[in-house]
Write an enzyme that holds these catalytic residues in place. Structure first.
Site, mmCIF file in Angstrom:
data_model
loop_
_atom_site.group_PDB
_atom_site.id
_atom_site.type_symbol
_atom_site.label_atom_id
_atom_site.label_comp_id
_atom_site.label_asym_id
_atom_site.label_seq_id
_atom_site.Cartn_x
_atom_site.Cartn_y
_atom_site.Cartn_z
ATOM 1 N N GLN A 56 34.618 41.090 45.769
ATOM 2 C CA GLN A 56 34.546 42.175 44.956
ATOM 3 C C GLN A 56 33.238 42.963 44.914
ATOM 4 O OE1 GLN A 56 34.781 43.350 40.324
ATOM 5 N NE2 GLN A 56 33.198 41.820 40.596
ATOM 6 N N THR A 86 23.119 33.523 38.496
ATOM 7 C CA THR A 86 24.094 34.417 37.485
ATOM 8 C C THR A 86 23.996 33.583 36.002
ATOM 9 O OG1 THR A 86 26.589 33.791 37.206
ATOM 10 C CG2 THR A 86 25.585 32.420 38.236
ATOM 11 N N GLU A 103 25.451 32.669 34.546
ATOM 12 C CA GLU A 103 26.629 31.067 34.151
ATOM 13 C C GLU A 103 25.619 29.784 33.827
ATOM 14 O OE1 GLU A 103 29.743 31.709 32.873
ATOM 15 O OE2 GLU A 103 30.112 29.301 33.064
ATOM 16 N N TYR A 152 30.656 24.771 38.484
ATOM 17 C CA TYR A 152 29.567 25.872 39.090
ATOM 18 C C TYR A 152 28.442 26.805 38.791
ATOM 19 C CZ TYR A 152 29.562 31.413 39.823
ATOM 20 O OH TYR A 152 28.732 32.240 39.413
ATOM 21 N N LYS A 212 25.180 26.750 41.016
ATOM 22 C CA LYS A 212 24.100 27.878 41.239
ATOM 23 C C LYS A 212 22.467 27.579 40.870
ATOM 24 C CE LYS A 212 26.811 31.337 42.484
ATOM 25 N NZ LYS A 212 26.600 32.768 43.815
HETATM 26 P P1 NAP Z 1 34.084 37.521 44.415
HETATM 27 O O1 NAP Z 1 35.058 38.645 44.954
HETATM 28 O O2 NAP Z 1 34.607 36.080 44.425
HETATM 29 O O3 NAP Z 1 33.125 36.588 46.581
HETATM 30 C C1 NAP Z 1 32.828 36.108 47.104
HETATM 31 C C2 NAP Z 1 33.005 36.204 48.526
HETATM 32 O O4 NAP Z 1 32.314 34.410 48.998
HETATM 33 C C3 NAP Z 1 34.494 35.765 48.702
HETATM 34 O O5 NAP Z 1 34.318 37.265 49.767
HETATM 35 C C4 NAP Z 1 35.239 34.567 49.536
HETATM 36 O O6 NAP Z 1 35.726 34.803 50.710
HETATM 37 C C5 NAP Z 1 33.499 34.083 50.048
HETATM 38 N N1 NAP Z 1 33.436 33.078 50.199
HETATM 39 C C6 NAP Z 1 33.998 32.233 49.538
HETATM 40 N N2 NAP Z 1 33.595 30.678 50.684
HETATM 41 C C7 NAP Z 1 32.775 31.380 51.510
HETATM 42 C C8 NAP Z 1 32.008 29.955 52.571
HETATM 43 N N3 NAP Z 1 32.543 29.196 52.492
HETATM 44 N N4 NAP Z 1 31.651 30.853 52.930
HETATM 45 C C9 NAP Z 1 31.923 32.426 53.512
HETATM 46 N N5 NAP Z 1 32.552 32.745 52.358
HETATM 47 C C10 NAP Z 1 32.758 32.493 51.713
HETATM 48 O O7 NAP Z 1 33.068 36.821 44.232
HETATM 49 P P2 NAP Z 1 32.105 38.502 43.878
HETATM 50 O O8 NAP Z 1 31.923 39.003 41.794
HETATM 51 O O9 NAP Z 1 31.896 39.428 43.853
HETATM 52 O O10 NAP Z 1 30.557 37.546 43.013
HETATM 53 C C11 NAP Z 1 29.549 37.851 44.318
HETATM 54 C C12 NAP Z 1 28.364 36.583 43.801
HETATM 55 O O11 NAP Z 1 27.910 37.004 42.958
HETATM 56 C C13 NAP Z 1 28.464 35.866 44.246
HETATM 57 O O12 NAP Z 1 28.252 34.541 44.339
HETATM 58 C C14 NAP Z 1 29.043 35.099 42.265
HETATM 59 O O13 NAP Z 1 28.837 33.719 42.405
HETATM 60 C C15 NAP Z 1 27.830 35.884 41.816
HETATM 61 N N6 NAP Z 1 27.826 36.690 41.321
HETATM 62 C C16 NAP Z 1 29.076 37.163 40.473
HETATM 63 C C17 NAP Z 1 29.052 37.944 38.606
HETATM 64 C C18 NAP Z 1 30.437 38.663 38.287
HETATM 65 O O14 NAP Z 1 30.659 38.664 37.645
HETATM 66 N N7 NAP Z 1 31.036 39.384 39.154
HETATM 67 C C19 NAP Z 1 28.042 37.108 37.830
HETATM 68 C C20 NAP Z 1 27.197 37.051 38.560
HETATM 69 C C21 NAP Z 1 26.942 36.098 39.833
HETATM 70 P P3 NAP Z 1 37.084 34.973 50.626
HETATM 71 O O15 NAP Z 1 37.114 36.595 49.931
HETATM 72 O O16 NAP Z 1 37.725 34.418 51.672
HETATM 73 O O17 NAP Z 1 37.467 33.897 49.146
HETATM 74 N N1 GDD Z 2 39.932 33.569 33.811
HETATM 75 C C1 GDD Z 2 39.964 33.305 32.956
HETATM 76 N N2 GDD Z 2 41.841 33.556 33.227
HETATM 77 N N3 GDD Z 2 39.025 33.432 31.767
HETATM 78 C C2 GDD Z 2 40.101 33.928 30.610
HETATM 79 C C3 GDD Z 2 41.824 33.401 30.390
HETATM 80 C C4 GDD Z 2 42.020 33.491 31.008
HETATM 81 O O1 GDD Z 2 43.663 33.312 31.294
HETATM 82 N N4 GDD Z 2 41.256 33.385 28.683
HETATM 83 C C5 GDD Z 2 40.195 33.375 28.323
HETATM 84 N N5 GDD Z 2 39.123 33.301 29.411
HETATM 85 C C6 GDD Z 2 38.240 33.158 29.294
HETATM 86 C C7 GDD Z 2 37.426 32.603 29.547
HETATM 87 O O2 GDD Z 2 37.847 30.446 28.921
HETATM 88 C C8 GDD Z 2 35.607 32.550 29.979
HETATM 89 O O3 GDD Z 2 35.082 32.714 28.710
HETATM 90 C C9 GDD Z 2 36.019 34.535 29.986
HETATM 91 O O4 GDD Z 2 37.170 34.475 29.744
HETATM 92 C C10 GDD Z 2 35.701 34.729 31.222
HETATM 93 O O5 GDD Z 2 35.866 34.361 31.981
HETATM 94 P P1 GDD Z 2 36.002 34.739 33.707
HETATM 95 O O6 GDD Z 2 36.479 36.111 34.027
HETATM 96 O O7 GDD Z 2 36.727 33.819 34.724
HETATM 97 O O8 GDD Z 2 34.690 34.674 34.154
HETATM 98 P P2 GDD Z 2 33.336 33.652 34.079
HETATM 99 O O9 GDD Z 2 32.769 34.328 32.721
HETATM 100 O O10 GDD Z 2 33.833 32.374 33.559
HETATM 101 O O11 GDD Z 2 33.060 34.284 35.442
HETATM 102 C C11 GDD Z 2 32.364 34.873 35.563
HETATM 103 O O12 GDD Z 2 31.346 35.490 35.329
HETATM 104 C C12 GDD Z 2 30.007 34.440 35.747
HETATM 105 C C13 GDD Z 2 29.009 35.513 35.285
HETATM 106 O O13 GDD Z 2 28.430 34.769 34.049
HETATM 107 C C14 GDD Z 2 32.397 35.537 37.873
HETATM 108 O O14 GDD Z 2 32.365 36.277 37.950
HETATM 109 C C15 GDD Z 2 31.195 34.356 38.364
HETATM 110 O O15 GDD Z 2 31.220 34.062 38.924
HETATM 111 C C16 GDD Z 2 29.991 34.945 37.350
HETATM 112 O O16 GDD Z 2 29.131 34.171 38.119
#
Ligand code: NAP
Ligand code: GDD
Length: 356
Positions: free
Chosen positions: A12, A125, A127, A149, A153
């Site tokens: 994303q 993050t 998290e 996770y 991080k």
């Molecule tokens: P995402 O959609 O899951 O993208 C992560 C990417 O990393 C995917 O394209 C995945 O490949 C790739 N990847 C996984 N394992 C790998 C490896 N061994 N070598 C190279 N690439 C690999 O996550 P995102 O939401 O864009 O998040 C981007 C970054 O920000 C992540 O590090 C995440 O932990 C961090 N983050 C996200 C959030 C959030 O809310 N979105 C918040 C805080 C931090 P595939 O496409 O093949 O799966």
């Molecule tokens: N995925 C998921 N599926 N989560 C659920 C569900 C379900 O059916 N029902 C409730 N939840 C609750 C989870 O237990 C969690 O408390 C919350 O919804 C958010 O879950 P996710 O959307 O999976 O995100 P996350 O907060 O655990 O993690 C995401 O945000 C982080 C930043 O705080 C990811 O993008 C991480 O990569 C990122 O670091």
């Protein structure tokens, strides 16, 4: 022309960041891990698949990284790749540690060896906070992760700070709170909800089964958050920055609004809960204070919670073939929402008449 290298470009944030950097005139090198089929749907949705160079590079393979960095000599490196799904990190704690934690030191080593003048961004993050020591959380709030996770991080975060302090690498971290979009992976709760809402509206599904609906998150729009990443690397000095909206909503709030936006009425008629979607330990409440990012980067979110839910619901309705014209023309829908829906849908549905 500056060169930026983005790991995880097919995810994303990688896709939105690539769009932003292409718009700024960068040469963008995007890396992806090897799978049996490369999925470029996000780059296609954003119309940039032909504007970036893709290279196969795994965060676990240092030699691979050294070769790629030597070849391109990037000015900026954005490390977005990770095993990013918290729930699966309880099932796969070791690989999560290897990719999400050790992968960071691999890339920092490759940078130190092959591109020491590159500016480095690490995707930290909220998290990492979890059992929170203060509310809202800032750059100085102590970490207390509650998932494999989150623990990985924390390592990635501190090793980035360590390389900055030890070797003078321009390395910054963005402590980003949850950010979502129409291009969010379907396993995350927001997209799981909006996809289910659309399928229910289209008559393809009856129920949505969720886990902990009381969990509260600070949810923003990914398109806004990638701009903060870039901003961090344009400063005179590296640093650590919280990026958040400063508003918190529950999973129930998100679901309730999503059903309302789709015109389905009361969410309770469609939603069930199951322990199958609960985690061994969860994060109950997160809310960030992005005052430093605002003061130093001039960064503020543009998209609010309601707009975020709308853009995700409308995009998923469009993907299921539901007509959007009347919905998008209603007065409560801002131009920002319309534009992002049009972007997300352009490969599958033309909504240009409604978004003018
Ligand atoms: P995402 O959609 O899951 O993208 C992560 C990417 O990393 C995917 O394209 C995945 O490949 C790739 N990847 C996984 N394992 C790998 C490896 N061994 N070598 C190279 N690439 C690999 O996550 P995102 O939401 O864009 O998040 C981007 C970054 O920000 C992540 O590090 C995440 O932990 C961090 N983050 C996200 C959030 C959030 O809310 N979105 C918040 C805080 C931090 P595939 O496409 O093949 O799966
Ligand atoms: N995925 C998921 N599926 N989560 C659920 C569900 C379900 O059916 N029902 C409730 N939840 C609750 C989870 O237990 C969690 O408390 C919350 O919804 C958010 O879950 P996710 O959307 O999976 O995100 P996350 O907060 O655990 O993690 C995401 O945000 C982080 C930043 O705080 C990811 O993008 C991480 O990569 C990122 O670091």
């Amino acid at each position: 022309m500056k060169t930026a290298l983005i790991t995880g470009i097919l995810g994303q944030d990688g896709a939105y960041l690539a769009r932003f950097l292409v718009g700024k005139g960068y040469r963008v090198i995007g890396t992806y891990r090897r799978t049996s089929q490369i999925h470029t749907w996000r780059l296609e949705a954003l119309g940039i698949q032909d504007k970036v160079t893709l290279e196969c590079m795994d965060l676990e393979d240092l030699s691979n990284q050294i070769r790629i960095l030597s070849k391109y000599q990037p000015d900026e490196i954005y490390n977005l790749a990770a095993q990013s799904f918290v729930a699966i990190s309880f099932e796969q704690p070791i690989i999560t540690g290897q990719i999400t934690g050790m992968g960071v030191v691999n890339l920092l080593e490759a940078t130190r060896i092959a591109a020491p003048h590159a500016r480095f961004y690490q995707a930290s993050t909220s998290e990492m906070f979890v059992r929170v020591k203060e509310t809202p959380q800032t750059e100085t709030t102590p970490f207390y992760p509650r998932s494999p996770y989150g623990a990985a991080k924390v390592y990635g975060h501190w090793i980035t700070v360590n390389y900055r302090e030890s070797y003078g690498i321009f390395a910054s971290t963005g402590i980003l709170f949850n950010h979502e979009s129409p291009l969010r992976g379907i396993e995350f709760v927001t997209r799981k909800i909006t996809d289910a809402v659309a399928r229910i509206k289209a008559g393809l599904q009856d129920k949505l089964v969720l886990g902990n609906m009381a969990a509260r998150r600070d949810w923003g729009f990914a398109g806004d958050y990638v701009e903060a990443m870039w901003n961090m690397l344009q400063q005179d000095d590296p640093g650590d920055y919280v990026v958040a909206t400063g508003e918190s909503h529950s999973v129930e709030d998100f679901a309730s609004l999503a059903f309302e936006v789709a015109g389905l009425g009361d969410w309770q008629a469609f939603v069930e809960t199951s322990s199958a979607f609960r985690r061994p330990s969860d994060v109950d409440f997160l809310i960030g204070n992005a005052a430093k990012a605002k003061a130093q980067l001039g960064w503020e979110p543009r998209v609010n919670f309601e707009e975020l839910v709308q853009m995700m619901v409308y995009s998923d309705l469009g993907r299921q073939g539901v007509s959007l014209k009347d919905m998008l023309l209603s007065p409560g829908v801002t131009q920002l929402v319309k534009d992002e829906v049009a972007v997300a849908l352009h490969p599958v549905m033309d909504v240009s008449e409604a978004v003018k």
